[in-house]
Scaffold this motif. Structure first.
Motif, short mmCIF file in Angstrom:
data_model
loop_
_atom_site.label_atom_id
_atom_site.label_comp_id
_atom_site.label_asym_id
_atom_site.label_seq_id
_atom_site.Cartn_x
_atom_site.Cartn_y
_atom_site.Cartn_z
N PHE A 1 0.52 -1.69 -0.08
CA PHE A 1 -0.46 0.58 -0.08
C PHE A 1 0.54 1.11 -0.12
O PHE A 1 0.57 2.03 0.02
N THR A 2 2.04 1.44 0.77
CA THR A 2 3.18 2.26 0.16
C THR A 2 3.82 3.20 -0.81
O THR A 2 3.49 3.66 -0.93
N GLY B 1 0.68 4.02 -3.26
CA GLY B 1 0.16 5.22 -2.65
C GLY B 1 1.92 6.33 -2.87
O GLY B 1 1.58 7.45 -3.42
N GLU C 1 -2.08 6.50 0.63
CA GLU C 1 -1.37 4.97 1.04
C GLU C 1 -3.32 4.37 1.81
O GLU C 1 -4.01 3.41 1.67
#
Length: 110
Positions: A50-51, A54, A61
């Motif tokens: 997710f980082t 993002g 994120e």
């Protein structure tokens, strides 16, 4: 530059068509995020989480985390989505293909 945008538009259209056949009614925002994630999977060079989504994507994120939450991600039948993509190119005339990606399997030595 136009060839790249045409290819991305074609890929997006294919994903949208396949999603229509493989899911219940999806919200437009969820559909956009999923298509963006599928595009990012082709582009992100490193580990995808997710980082990273993002960092490279248009959303933060937290947006990706929420859209891959338990209820939202289950609204899309991923198996049916993948089969729909495969049938689009292989066809339903009896030919089948299987592929295994061992890149995420860790090898243990005894």
């Amino acid at each position: 530059m136009t060839k790249i945008s045409e290819a991305l538009d074609q890929y997006t259209g294919i994903c949208k068509e396949t999603m229509m056949t493989s899911a219940a009614k999806l919200s437009k925002s969820f559909e956009k995020v999923i298509i963006e994630v599928l595009l990012l999977y082709m582009v992100i060079p490193e580990r995808i989480n997710f980082t990273q989504l993002g960092k490279y994507g248009r959303h933060g994120e937290q947006c990706y985390r929420q859209n891959f939450g338990r209820l939202r991600s289950k609204s899309l039948n991923w198996l049916r989505f993948n089969v729909g993509l495969v049938l689009r190119y292989i066809g339903s005339d009896g030919r089948k293909a299987k592929a295994i990606d061992p890149s995420n399997l860790s090898i243990y030595r005894c």
